[in-house]
Scaffold this motif. Structure first.
Motif, short mmCIF file in Angstrom:
data_model
loop_
_atom_site.label_atom_id
_atom_site.label_comp_id
_atom_site.label_asym_id
_atom_site.label_seq_id
_atom_site.Cartn_x
_atom_site.Cartn_y
_atom_site.Cartn_z
N ALA A 235 -18.10 6.72 -36.77
CA ALA A 235 -18.63 7.95 -36.30
C ALA A 235 -19.38 8.32 -34.96
O ALA A 235 -19.08 8.58 -33.61
CB ALA A 235 -19.54 8.52 -37.26
N ASP A 236 -20.15 7.27 -34.60
CA ASP A 236 -21.77 7.45 -33.42
C ASP A 236 -20.33 6.79 -32.06
O ASP A 236 -20.00 6.94 -30.87
CB ASP A 236 -21.77 6.05 -33.53
N ILE A 237 -19.28 6.23 -32.21
CA ILE A 237 -18.09 5.16 -31.24
C ILE A 237 -16.91 6.50 -30.94
O ILE A 237 -17.63 6.05 -30.16
CB ILE A 237 -17.71 3.80 -31.97
N ALA A 238 -17.19 7.40 -32.00
CA ALA A 238 -15.92 8.18 -31.53
C ALA A 238 -16.61 8.99 -31.34
O ALA A 238 -15.93 9.63 -30.07
CB ALA A 238 -15.74 8.70 -33.35
N ALA A 239 -17.52 9.84 -31.77
CA ALA A 239 -18.28 9.98 -30.55
C ALA A 239 -18.37 10.32 -29.20
O ALA A 239 -18.49 10.84 -27.93
CB ALA A 239 -19.67 10.78 -31.74
N PHE A 240 -19.29 9.25 -28.74
CA PHE A 240 -19.26 8.31 -27.79
C PHE A 240 -18.05 8.19 -26.92
O PHE A 240 -18.26 8.30 -25.79
CB PHE A 240 -19.52 7.08 -27.58
N PHE A 241 -16.80 7.90 -26.95
CA PHE A 241 -16.29 8.00 -26.64
C PHE A 241 -15.36 9.34 -26.10
O PHE A 241 -14.30 9.51 -25.21
CB PHE A 241 -15.00 6.90 -26.70
N ASN B 156 -10.17 12.13 -22.87
CA ASN B 156 -9.80 11.23 -24.05
C ASN B 156 -10.35 11.25 -24.94
O ASN B 156 -11.84 11.96 -25.50
CB ASN B 156 -9.51 9.17 -23.98
N TYR B 157 -9.95 10.38 -25.75
CA TYR B 157 -10.85 10.50 -27.93
C TYR B 157 -11.15 9.69 -28.52
O TYR B 157 -10.80 8.54 -28.29
CB TYR B 157 -10.06 11.71 -28.75
N GLY B 158 -12.29 10.01 -29.36
CA GLY B 158 -13.16 8.51 -30.22
C GLY B 158 -12.20 8.30 -30.64
O GLY B 158 -11.75 7.29 -30.70
N ALA C 168 0.41 7.30 -34.39
CA ALA C 168 0.59 5.69 -33.67
C ALA C 168 0.79 6.06 -31.76
O ALA C 168 0.14 5.42 -31.25
CB ALA C 168 1.58 5.74 -33.92
N GLN C 169 1.42 7.44 -32.10
CA GLN C 169 1.32 7.30 -30.17
C GLN C 169 0.19 8.05 -29.55
O GLN C 169 -0.01 7.41 -28.06
CB GLN C 169 2.31 9.14 -29.69
N ALA C 170 -0.88 8.51 -30.31
CA ALA C 170 -1.66 8.51 -29.50
C ALA C 170 -3.06 7.61 -28.74
O ALA C 170 -3.52 7.55 -28.49
CB ALA C 170 -2.78 10.16 -30.47
N PHE C 171 -2.77 5.89 -30.41
CA PHE C 171 -3.24 5.62 -30.03
C PHE C 171 -2.61 4.75 -29.03
O PHE C 171 -2.94 4.18 -27.67
CB PHE C 171 -3.71 4.54 -31.27
N VAL C 172 -1.24 4.40 -28.83
CA VAL C 172 -0.78 3.43 -28.30
C VAL C 172 -0.50 3.88 -26.28
O VAL C 172 0.04 3.07 -26.11
CB VAL C 172 0.49 2.61 -28.57
N GLY C 173 0.00 5.79 -27.12
CA GLY C 173 -0.12 6.47 -25.67
C GLY C 173 -1.52 6.08 -25.07
O GLY C 173 -1.56 7.04 -24.44
N GLY C 174 -2.88 5.84 -25.14
CA GLY C 174 -3.73 5.37 -24.87
C GLY C 174 -5.20 6.80 -24.73
O GLY C 174 -5.64 6.28 -24.16
N ARG C 175 -4.63 7.92 -25.78
CA ARG C 175 -5.42 8.97 -25.69
C ARG C 175 -6.56 8.38 -26.37
O ARG C 175 -7.69 9.52 -26.70
CB ARG C 175 -4.47 9.63 -26.42
N ALA D 68 -9.40 6.58 -28.55
CA ALA D 68 -10.08 4.85 -28.95
C ALA D 68 -10.43 3.96 -29.32
O ALA D 68 -10.11 2.81 -29.88
CB ALA D 68 -12.13 4.81 -28.42
N LEU D 69 -10.77 4.63 -31.20
CA LEU D 69 -10.69 3.82 -32.65
C LEU D 69 -9.28 4.52 -33.26
O LEU D 69 -8.99 5.66 -33.46
CB LEU D 69 -11.76 4.81 -33.27
N ASN D 70 -8.76 3.82 -34.24
CA ASN D 70 -7.16 4.63 -35.11
C ASN D 70 -7.60 4.27 -36.05
O ASN D 70 -7.72 2.69 -36.59
CB ASN D 70 -6.18 3.70 -34.13
N ILE D 71 -6.92 4.69 -37.22
CA ILE D 71 -6.96 4.22 -38.68
C ILE D 71 -5.18 3.99 -38.80
O ILE D 71 -5.05 5.43 -39.03
CB ILE D 71 -7.99 5.34 -39.58
N GLN D 72 -4.41 3.40 -39.32
CA GLN D 72 -3.73 2.72 -39.18
C GLN D 72 -3.15 1.86 -39.99
O GLN D 72 -4.37 0.87 -40.77
CB GLN D 72 -2.48 2.95 -38.43
N TRP D 73 -1.82 1.64 -40.73
CA TRP D 73 -1.16 0.88 -41.11
C TRP D 73 -0.67 -0.97 -39.80
O TRP D 73 -1.21 -0.64 -38.67
CB TRP D 73 0.18 0.92 -41.66
#
Lengths: 315, 499
Positions: free
Chosen positions: B193-199, B211-213, B287-294, B296-301
């Motif tokens: 949560a801290d890292i997500a909030a920070f970014f 961009n988003y955390g 997936a697109q939000a993360f590999v598209g660079g938007r 910082a953190l992601n929960i996925q397979w």
């Protein structure tokens, strides 16, 4: 600007009636049942049987996903009253029906009046305004709901961002998402209202309007006291047809929000789809479908009673 | 005369037995020991699977056709319909396909109901089962110690993060000043949560847009089930307790206990650090939000790994790190009815969805050829090619697929390959890992939870109210399906039926 309609035709051709009568006499003597029974049997098989069969399903626990069917009396019907998701779906459906029907009627009437004023190119505009109705609702849902209203990738929010306006959570906010569905539906189905109302306006008699003009009535007075009352029969039909369709709304919702966020856009028909085709719960799914049928019948009866009273008052 | 008549009896018996054994749809299986190139000449085998993924098997299906003379028909079914179509076909004894390419949850229902054919002993050597971790052998492929499933895909929710951002000295300094500890891959949901909030709000790609955390999976009818349970496991799966979803004695739902409630409250808070439309993120949107660079953190397979190095879809190639999903230091103990505080975060990786596997239904019209095809597709050689093919949606499910060199060959850097395979390996080896629910009724339990969770996320109900509603609905579902039967299925699914 004037609201006086142009008269397209005076009366139906009389010859058509007499031709029909002659055709009727040609088969006189043949037993009516000979011609009627096959059609009647077909209709009974195709409509009455599924109707009764599905009614029977409401008293069972039939689930496609598991073997065995047991008689459960009124258990499914009792379940309706404890089902919070269904309650929410009914409220949402009533909202969509009310909001979309009103907006489509108002916009359709405005467009019809505008197009009626045009001397040239009326056919072109009629065709243009009809186009949305010819597109698949799934495509409309995708293009409008998923692409144009995409919150981070769509052009609408991008334009708002560039104008310095706040970002709008079109599909992810439970307060906004229902309106996004309404907008998509209005975009597609206003043309339905437009077509019916334009035809209604074109068939109005010219004499009352001419008399009103001679008496010095304003455009607004002509619209509220002549055009609108004379359009009531068409209005009743158009609103009834459209609202009955909206009670069964599923396609746009399924594509744009899938009933979410949360249950903010869940409709009754989408819930039936979930129950019967995702969960395989045919018994309860049929019960909810019947509940919707009952709601629609009550609505239609009340609506027709109300409009009949209004028409009688106007008359 | 009598003797002459009896002479035909043995031949007739043989004929009847052979007809019974090979009758289409009988479900009987004859071991495929014939390795000739024409052993299935003219036999058509239909494979039904999720559209967009099942088509991926075409290359290997062609190989099988060349080797056996059989013909494979692929029947893609929309992802959202595949479970219901397979279960409806089963429930109504209708032929749908000879091989189902299906998720472990639904496969579990088919196994529990004895609707699929056990994998014959003579074909098991093909599958390299000794390379498959226990969690998959026990919970994904088997039911009551009988092997029904043929391995294909392994599914484990994991943490993906922007390695480049978390190791940036400027961000590290700023983060430490703000939060008082070093910026590093999160071990707990609090750090996450801290890292997500920070970014959140930072424009690290200098495109003028913030961009988003984080990017997660909260969409109903998509993966809200997995997104929520991946988080809740850390709070509510106590290491001393094998059960997670229900009390294994009574089927009383645990879904509204304080562990799940706290997880939902924290998840709702975390939504503010994701893209504003995250509530409508499906698998691809996440997936697109993360590999598209938007984000910082992601929960996925584990799909994010191959996707991140695909230049056609990713702008983050070489910038991604991988880890086990975070845990929680506060863990709810159902047995004591109290919170426990752990020194280290309690990590409970969630094998959400459980992975795609192959099963051969008893309704198969060509069970022998179907089993031969399925075991060919599930062989280690084919699986290695499948997991490294972007877009196939196949994740590593065996130890030989966790050899970093395979991933270096696929385009990962040495460091990323090590980290990627280690994250999966650590998740699989974690004794507190949670395998997804796979008992009859899963579509109902799942829909009820997704409705409740998303109601809480959008503020239609508090977390406690929403999960209380879910618990009540789960109880009703269990009662409708038969509580005793469900208890038995749940215990069997956990492998504790005999205890």
């Amino acid at each position: 600007m004037t609201f006086v309609p142009r008269r397209q035709s005076d009366v139906a051709p009389r010859s058509a009636v007499s031709n029909g009568q002659r055709a009727g006499t040609a088969i006189k003597g043949a037993p009516a049942g000979f011609f009627l029974n096959p059609a009647a049997i077909l209709v009974l098989m195709l409509s009455l049987f599924p109707f009764l069969f599905s009614l029977g399903m409401t008293f069972t626990n039939w689930n496609l996903l598991y073997p065995g069917v047991d008689f459960r009396a009124l258990e499914n019907w009792r379940r309706l009253f404890d089902d919070e998701t269904l309650g929410r779906a009914v409220r949402n459906t009533v909202f969509f029906t009310t909001a979309a029907t009103i907006l489509e009627y108002v916009l359709g009437l405005m467009l019809a009046i505008l197009v009626l004023q045009i001397k040239r190119g009326q056919r072109f505009f009629r065709l243009i305004f009809l186009l949305p109705m010819m597109i698949s609702p799934a495509a409309v849902g995708y293009v409008i709901g998923r692409m144009l209203f995409s919150e981070t990738q769509g052009p609408i929010n991008n334009i708002l961002f560039r104008l310095g306006l706040p970002y709008v959570p079109w599909t992810s906010n439970p307060g906004v998402a229902p309106w996004t569905i309404v907008v998509a539906d209005v975009w597609q189905w206003t043309s339905f209202m437009f077509v019916l109302l334009l035809a209604g306006l074109q068939s109005l008699p010219g004499e009352p309007f001419e008399a009103a003009r001679v008496d010095g009535a304003s455009n607004w007075q002509i619209f509220t006291q002549i055009t609108f009352p004379l359009l009531v029969p068409v209005t009743v039909t158009a609103v009834l047809i459209r609202s009955l369709e909206l009670f069964k709304l599923i396609d746009l919702v399924r594509v744009i929000t899938a009933g979410g966020p949360g249950t903010a856009t869940q409709t009754v028909t989408l819930y039936v789809y979930d129950l019967a085709l995702t969960r395989g719960d045919m018994g309860y799914g049929a019960t909810v479908a019947y509940a919707l049928l009952i709601i629609v019948i009550l609505y239609a009866t009340f609506y027709l009673w109300l409009t009949r009273r209004a028409v009688e008052k106007v008359a | 005369m009598k003797i002459r008549k009896l002479r035909h009896v043995p031949a007739a018996i043989l004929l009847i037995v052979s007809l019974l054994l090979t009758a289409p749809g009988s479900g009987a299986f004859v071991g495929a020991q014939d390795d000739s190139a024409s052993r299935f000449e003219g036999v058509q085998v239909t494979v039904a699977g999720p559209a967009g993924q099942v088509e991926c098997i075409e290359t290997w299906a062609n190989q099988w056709e060349e080797e056996t003379g059989g013909q494979v028909n692929i029947n893609p079914i929309p992802f959202s319909d595949i479970d219901s179509k397979v279960l409806a076909a089963t429930g109504t004894d209708t032929f749908l396909a000879d091989v189902y390419y299906i998720g472990s949850q639904t496969a579990g229902q088919l196994m529990a109901g004895d609707h699929v054919i056990e994998v014959p002993e003579e074909l098991r050597d093909r599958l390299g089962l000794d390379q498959i971790p226990d969690i998959y052998n026990k919970y994904q492929l088997s039911w009551n110690d009988k092997l029904y499933g043929i391995p294909w895909d392994g599914d484990m929710l994991m943490l993906n993060y922007r390695q480049d951002l978390l190791s940036d000295p400027v961000y590290q300094e700023e983060f430490k000043a703000q939060y008082g500890y070093d910026l590093a891959p999160p071990e707990s949901w609090q750090q996450y949560a801290d890292i997500a909030a920070f970014f959140t709000g930072k424009d690290w790609d200098n495109d003028g847009a913030p961009n988003y955390g984080l990017a997660e999976l909260p969409m109903r009818r998509n993966h809200a089930w997995n997104g929520f349970l991946a988080r809740a496991a850390g709070y509510a799966k106590h290491p001393d307790d094998p059960a997670f979803f229900f009390d294994p004695e009574t089927m009383t739902p645990r879904i509204n206990n304080p562990g799940f409630v706290k997880a939902l409250e924290d998840w709702k808070t975390a939504l503010q650090w994701g893209p504003p439309d995250m509530l409508s993120f499906d698998w691809a949107g996440n997936a697109q939000a993360f590999v598209g660079g938007r984000a910082a953190l992601n929960i996925q397979w584990a799909d994010i790994g191959p996707m991140s190095i695909d230049p056609e879809t990713s702008v983050v190639a070489g910038k991604v790190g991988f880890g086990v999903t975070p845990g929680s230091t506060e863990v709810w103990n159902t047995a004591s009815g109290e919170w426990e505080t752990f020194d280290e975060p309690n990590k409970a990786p969630f094998a959400g969805f459980g992975g795609w596997i192959y099963v051969v239904p008893k309704l198969s019209e060509q069970p022998e050829a179907a089993m031969d095809l399925a075991t060919f597709l599930g062989s280690p050689g084919v699986r290695v090619e499948a997991v490294t093919t972007p877009g196939c949606g196949v994740n590593p499910n065996s130890t030989e697929l966790l050899d970093p060199s395979i991933w270096v060959d696929a385009g990962f850097s040495e460091e990323a390959a090590q980290e990627y395979t280690k994250a999966i390996q650590d998740s699989l080896a974690n004794p507190n890992v949670v395998f997804d629910l796979r008992i009859p009724g899963i579509p109902d339990y799942k829909d009820a939870l997704e409705i409740g969770v998303t109601k809480a996320l959008v503020g239609e109900a508090t977390a406690q109210e929403a999960l209380d509603e879910v618990a009540a609905e789960w109880e009703a579902i269990t009662d409708r399906l038969g509580r005793d039967q469900q208890v038995q299925y749940y215990r069997e699914s956990l492998g504790i039926a005999a205890e």
